[in-house]
Write an enzyme that holds these catalytic residues in place. Structure first.
Site, PDB file in Angstrom:
ATOM      1  N   ALA A 131       9.980  -6.800  -3.615  1.00 48.66           N
ATOM      2  CA  ALA A 131       9.029  -7.416  -2.692  1.00 48.66           C
ATOM      3  C   ALA A 131       8.842  -8.878  -3.063  1.00 48.66           C
ATOM      4  CB  ALA A 131       7.702  -6.668  -2.718  1.00 48.66           C
ATOM      5  N   ASP A 284      -3.395   0.759   1.153  1.00 47.68           N
ATOM      6  CA  ASP A 284      -2.092   0.687   1.832  1.00 47.68           C
ATOM      7  C   ASP A 284      -1.377   2.035   1.758  1.00 47.68           C
ATOM      8  OD1 ASP A 284       0.029  -0.426   3.182  1.00 47.68           O
ATOM      9  OD2 ASP A 284       0.903  -1.396   1.430  1.00 47.68           O
TER      10      ASP A 284
END
Length: 550
Positions: A131, A284
């Site tokens: 990421a 999340d």
């Protein structure tokens, strides 16, 4: 000097990207045309034929990790961006090419202060995930324990720090020149900076993991990874490897003899307990962060984003729930006021009307006829229409609820999150309306008011004393005049320079006809005058070109 150069270079990159995707009008509104390269002014790029939301999403992805995170947070803020843009920004993906394994290994060794082989028997060079902020690798400790190693990308701190400083500067420009009524850009950037810095600090994430492990220690159906603190720093997180099937892999669950409907219900129950009972929830819960073990238990990872609902917020949410179920619009309004969503400048009459319409539209429906997704979207549309300032954690909760419902429906088409939520919501209301809880809140508020009343005479005496001494000052703010004054000053300066330029040209022309020192067969004073005129004229041209108005 180096910092200013770095900022200027990054500013120019941002300007180039905004131009490429058709946001030149934003630069004009912020008076930043002087940063546009000259070639771009002469030949502006043609933006892609897409919606404004799609163009904004592409621009943020091009600008890198800080702006991707910014877009993801904006997608949950209906008080800032309209629905079409919010939906497009929710599609932002935080995937980047992985960093070279050797660079990651050097980062791990630097954080631990020793060679890699002294801590790990095996370190997989292929990342499990890459990421914008960090990268994840599988590894094996020297005692044979399988772990995952989450490493912050080398050099990302400088990139994020520069971007945050620029965003802070841009927020000041927006607040000063556009004066938005819906929100404070400076406060938003401050909140974004806080969230992003927390997400980058793996020590904080490790603390979140430990908190959830303690909360779920007695629940065998939930698995939270163990943190290896001796190998964890602010840039490095080592935790237990959770092995399982991704929660949305319906076929994989069936092959292992696990009923997808049970998994859907378990996931919803776990999340709702986090929200309605614990007041701390995973921010999340997408399928990549949820795994199902062979025994049917639910494994949860990635606690970088965590939402929190304090006692006051929980009480306000209970008011909203009771108000909706009893068709009591006044109670819903009181709940919104307690949340700070309704400012003093908001007219309550249109808000009340739209709330009544929303409640009437769904009142009397069975829970099977209702879904979180459409309800949350309707609430967000109402919030945007009436400039409601909902708490950021409550907006995060809305997004997470929609995600959980989507996962549940992928496992069980008949899944209804509201039906699962019903007993938990009743428990929340029971707790909030319990006489002892009401008495406790009343006592706490009574003490607070008594303290305020006790300080009132002192504050009143100080104010009257300042008034009698003539020290009390009243300040007036002329909104919007600063920018006008700056432009008038700039214009008057250019007019003055143009007059001087004209005088120099005329005077130098006259001097050329007069007697005096001669340079190369031409009167020297005339040459000097024309040279000065050339410099002043060049300065005027550069100033006009940099302003972008020509």
């Amino acid at each position: 000097m180096q910092r200013r150069y770095r900022h200027l270079r990054r500013y120019r990159q941002i300007v180039e990207v905004l131009l490429r995707y058709g946001f030149d009008y934003v630069l004009a509104q912020l008076d930043l045309q002087h940063l546009i390269p000259f070639r771009r002014r002469l030949m502006p790029p043609t933006p892609p034929e897409q919606t404004r939301g799609a163009r904004l999403r592409a621009a943020l992805e091009t600008l890198g990790p800080t702006f991707v995170k910014l877009g993801q947070i904006l997608s949950t803020r209906p008080d800032i961006v309209p629905e079409d843009i919010a939906q497009e920004l929710s599609l932002l993906q935080d995937h980047v090419p992985p960093v070279d394994a050797q660079a990651i290994i050097r980062e791990v060794e630097r954080e631990l202060g020793r060679p890699l082989e002294e801590s790990f028997a095996l370190f997989d060079s292929e990342p499990l995930a890459a990421a914008s902020i960090g990268q994840v690798h599988r590894a094996v400790l020297r005692d044979g324990t399988e772990v995952v190693v989450k490493v912050r990308r080398p050099g990302i701190e400088d990139v994020v720090a520069t971007d945050l400083e620029i965003l802070e500067s841009l927020a000041g420009l927006i607040e000063e020149r556009l004066r938005p009524e819906r929100f404070s850009p400076r406060e938003f950037v401050e909140e974004f900076t806080r969230v992003l810095r927390r997400e980058m600090d793996y020590h904080l994430e490790a603390g979140n993991i430990e908190r959830f492990r303690r909360a779920w220690a007695n629940e065998p159906r939930v698995r939270i990874p163990e943190v290896y603190w001796e190998l964890t720093t602010s840039r490095l997180l080592v935790m237990e490897y959770i092995r399982g099937v991704k929660v949305d892999d319906r076929d994989g669950l069936i092959q292992r003899g696990i009923d997808p409907r049970d998994v859907a219900r378990l996931g919803a129950e776990v999340f709702l307990r986090m929200v309605l009972i614990d007041g701390v929830f995973h921010g999340d819960p997408h399928p990549g962060n949820l795994f199902v073990m062979d025994d049917g238990s639910l494994g949860i990872i990635d606690f970088g984003v965590v939402g929190r609902l304090d006692r006051e917020t929980m009480s306000s949410v209970a008011d909203l729930f009771v108000g909706v179920t009893r068709r009591d619009t006044d109670r819903v309004l009181r709940g919104l006021i307690r949340l700070g969503a309704l400012g003093d400048d908001i007219d309550l009459r249109p808000v009340r009307r739209d709330l009544e319409e929303l409640i009437d539209r769904h009142y009397g429906k069975s829970l099977k006829q209702l879904e979180f997704g459409p309800l949350v979207n309707e609430v967000l549309q109402l919030a945007h229409r009436h400039r409601l300032r909902l708490p950021s954690d409550l907006l995060l909760l809305g997004k997470a609820l929609v995600t959980i419902e989507g996962v549940g429906k992928s496992l069980d088409p008949e899944f209804n999150a509201l039906e699962v939520a019903k007993p938990w919501a009743k428990e929340l209301v029971r707790r909030q309306l319990d006489p002892s809880a009401v008495a406790h809140r009343a006592l706490a508020e009574g003490v607070e008011y008594l303290q305020l009343l006790g300080r009132l005479p002192e504050k009143l005496d100080r104010s009257l004393t300042r008034l009698l001494r003539g020290e009390l000052q009243v300040r007036f703010l002329h909104e919007g005049l600063d920018r006008t004054v700056q432009r008038l000053e700039r214009t008057s300066n250019r007019v003055a320079m143009a007059i001087v330029l004209a005088a120099l040209i005329v005077g130098s022309g006259i001097v050329l006809q007069a007697q005096g020192p001669i340079w190369w067969g031409v009167p020297a004073l005339g040459v000097i005058g024309f040279v000065l005129a050339a410099f002043i004229g060049l300065g005027l041209v550069v100033g006009i070109l940099r302003s972008g108005r020509f």
